[in-house]
Design an enzyme around this catalytic site. Structure first.
Site, PDB file in Angstrom:
ATOM      1  N   THR A  50      29.935  34.226  -3.127  1.00  0.00           N
ATOM      2  CA  THR A  50      29.902  34.449  -1.682  1.00  0.00           C
ATOM      3  C   THR A  50      30.133  35.937  -1.428  1.00  0.00           C
ATOM      4  OG1 THR A  50      32.281  34.186  -1.310  1.00  0.00           O
ATOM      5  CG2 THR A  50      30.958  32.184  -1.303  1.00  0.00           C
ATOM      6  N   ILE A 114      35.143  34.754  -4.128  1.00  0.00           N
ATOM      7  CA  ILE A 114      35.426  35.150  -2.751  1.00  0.00           C
ATOM      8  C   ILE A 114      35.831  36.616  -2.754  1.00  0.00           C
ATOM      9  CG2 ILE A 114      37.836  34.366  -2.870  1.00  0.00           C
ATOM     10  CD1 ILE A 114      37.610  33.654   0.128  1.00  0.00           C
ATOM     11  N   VAL A 145      38.080  36.393  -7.769  1.00  0.00           N
ATOM     12  CA  VAL A 145      38.282  37.296  -6.637  1.00  0.00           C
ATOM     13  C   VAL A 145      37.335  38.474  -6.823  1.00  0.00           C
ATOM     14  CG1 VAL A 145      39.888  38.794  -5.420  1.00  0.00           C
ATOM     15  CG2 VAL A 145      40.677  36.597  -6.334  1.00  0.00           C
ATOM     16  N   LYS A 146      36.517  38.731  -5.813  1.00  0.00           N
ATOM     17  CA  LYS A 146      35.549  39.815  -5.905  1.00  0.00           C
ATOM     18  C   LYS A 146      36.175  41.124  -5.428  1.00  0.00           C
ATOM     19  CE  LYS A 146      31.119  38.958  -5.005  1.00  0.00           C
ATOM     20  NZ  LYS A 146      29.884  38.496  -4.288  1.00  0.00           N
ATOM     21  N   ILE A 147      36.084  42.129  -6.293  1.00  0.00           N
ATOM     22  CA  ILE A 147      36.593  43.461  -5.990  1.00  0.00           C
ATOM     23  C   ILE A 147      35.449  44.450  -6.163  1.00  0.00           C
ATOM     24  CG2 ILE A 147      38.182  45.291  -6.721  1.00  0.00           C
ATOM     25  CD1 ILE A 147      40.136  43.135  -7.608  1.00  0.00           C
TER      26      ILE A 147
END
Length: 379
Positions: A50, A114, A145-147
């Site tokens: 996402t 996300i 976790v998207k960074i």
């Protein structure tokens, strides 16, 4: 032959060749309707990504979120808290839907991503704290976790990995930045090992954007207008990604990596993002067909996924043996006046700006919905 059986054949073959098929889309509607379940069952989808644009689109249409928004409004939730609640609920439900895939692949797939608030892209400490909040709030082992791979994001990646948070590094455009991302991952693993964390529980992917590279470079080639420029159109994105895979092979074969692997660490797989074509003149599966190789993820919007199921060419490995030609493509671009460094720096800035814009649209959509729910309750 039915569409689903055709998809099973082509996408199943892709999976057999070592490509994990992920969907670049998530909404409450496709969770509740069973549409996402059907893609898992019939289209070999083993993960979901996402981003702020996807969530803004999902929240902006339909009625799937109305009941939750009304509840949040009655509880006096602010906009940021409401966005956190709505998005993490969807992601948690998706994690649960993919739990069997996660277990059956030993944690390799079954992942749901996300993104941290993109307004934190230039704020290392803010990104770290946002990653912690998302990890704790979703509370599922198959979360990513998207960074973003900004300079400020690199130390945040290291810290998150060092705390045992699995990370999807996004918005990678250049080979130099990709190498820096991989190094940040190794730094994080070493930090986690020193802290006594089981390295086998940590996973990561590095999302290398493909079609956006062609979008910008093709525009520049059109302005140059020579025959040599025309011959290079639509070739840079694939060449760039192939050379990223070469770098992946080099990085994850070093003595440093081998020491970490002996302790249970898993390699940070390349992920092909932005796989939908931007130019309608190009084959709609070119960023799938031309990047087939083991140990990668190909994340596709549903339109591209269905196109791949219908008519993708899946001949086998289309990456190994291409590195010299890929280097020639990038060299030829420089020779005719297209600066690789300028293009990739611009794309990173634009990527952050686009996600910030989508995030602000998401906030505004939720703010309006909360205000409407409160007004309705008061009338």
């Amino acid at each position: 032959m039915s569409e689903s059986s055709t998809g099973t054949n082509r996408l199943g073959r892709l999976s057999e060749l070592g490509v994990s098929v992920w969907l670049d889309d998530l909404s409450r509607e496709n969770l509740k309707s069973g549409a996402l379940r059907a893609l898992i069952d019939d289209y070999h989808v083993v993960g979901v990504t996402t981003n702020p644009t996807i969530f803004a689109g999902a929240l902006g249409k339909g009625t799937a979120y109305d009941a939750q928004i009304e509840t949040l409004a009655s509880q006096g939730a602010g906009v940021d808290d409401a966005v956190l609640a709505v998005t993490t609920d969807d992601v948690r439900d998706a994690c649960d839907l993919f739990a069997d895939v996660y277990e059956s692949t030993g944690g390799e797939d079954g992942r749901v991503s996300i993104e941290v608030d993109p307004r934190m892209a230039k704020d290392t400490e803010g990104t770290i704290e946002a990653a912690r909040v998302l990890w704790q709030t979703v509370d599922r082992p198959n979360l990513f976790v998207k960074i973003p791979a900004t300079m400020e994001g690199l130390p945040a990646i290291t810290q998150a990995i060092g705390e045992g948070i699995s990370v999807n590094v996004t918005l990678i455009f250049s080979l130099d930045r990709y190498r820096a991302v991989a190094n940040a991952y190794l730094d994080g693993l070493e930090r986690a090992q020193a802290a006594g964390i089981d390295l086998s529980t940590i996973r990561s992917v590095a999302s290398f954007f493909v079609s956006r590279v062609d979008g910008e470079i093709d525009t520049r080639l059109d302005k140059i207008g020579t025959d040599a420029a025309k011959q290079l159109k639509g070739r840079a994105g694939i060449a760039n990604a192939r050379l990223a895979y070469e770098a992946f092979e080099q990085i994850f074969a070093t003595p440093r990596w081998n020491e970490l692997a002996a302790l249970g660490a898993k390699p940070q797989r390349p992920l092909w993002a932005s796989t939908g074509v931007k130019d309608p003149d190009y084959p709609d599966t070119m960023y799938v067909d031309q990047l087939i190789v083991e140990r990668v993820v190909s994340t596709m919007p549903e339109k591209t996924l269905r196109a791949a199921a219908d008519h993708a060419e899946v001949p086998g490995d289309t990456v190994h043996g291409t590195y010299a030609e890929a280097r020639r493509v990038l060299d030829d671009l420089e020779r005719i006046g297209v600066s690789y460094n300028d293009v990739t720096a611009l794309l990173e800035r634009e990527g952050v700006e686009k996600f910030e814009k989508s995030w602000n649209e998401l906030l505004e959509t939720v703010r309006t919905a909360l205000d409407s729910a409160r007004a309705g309750a008061a009338s």
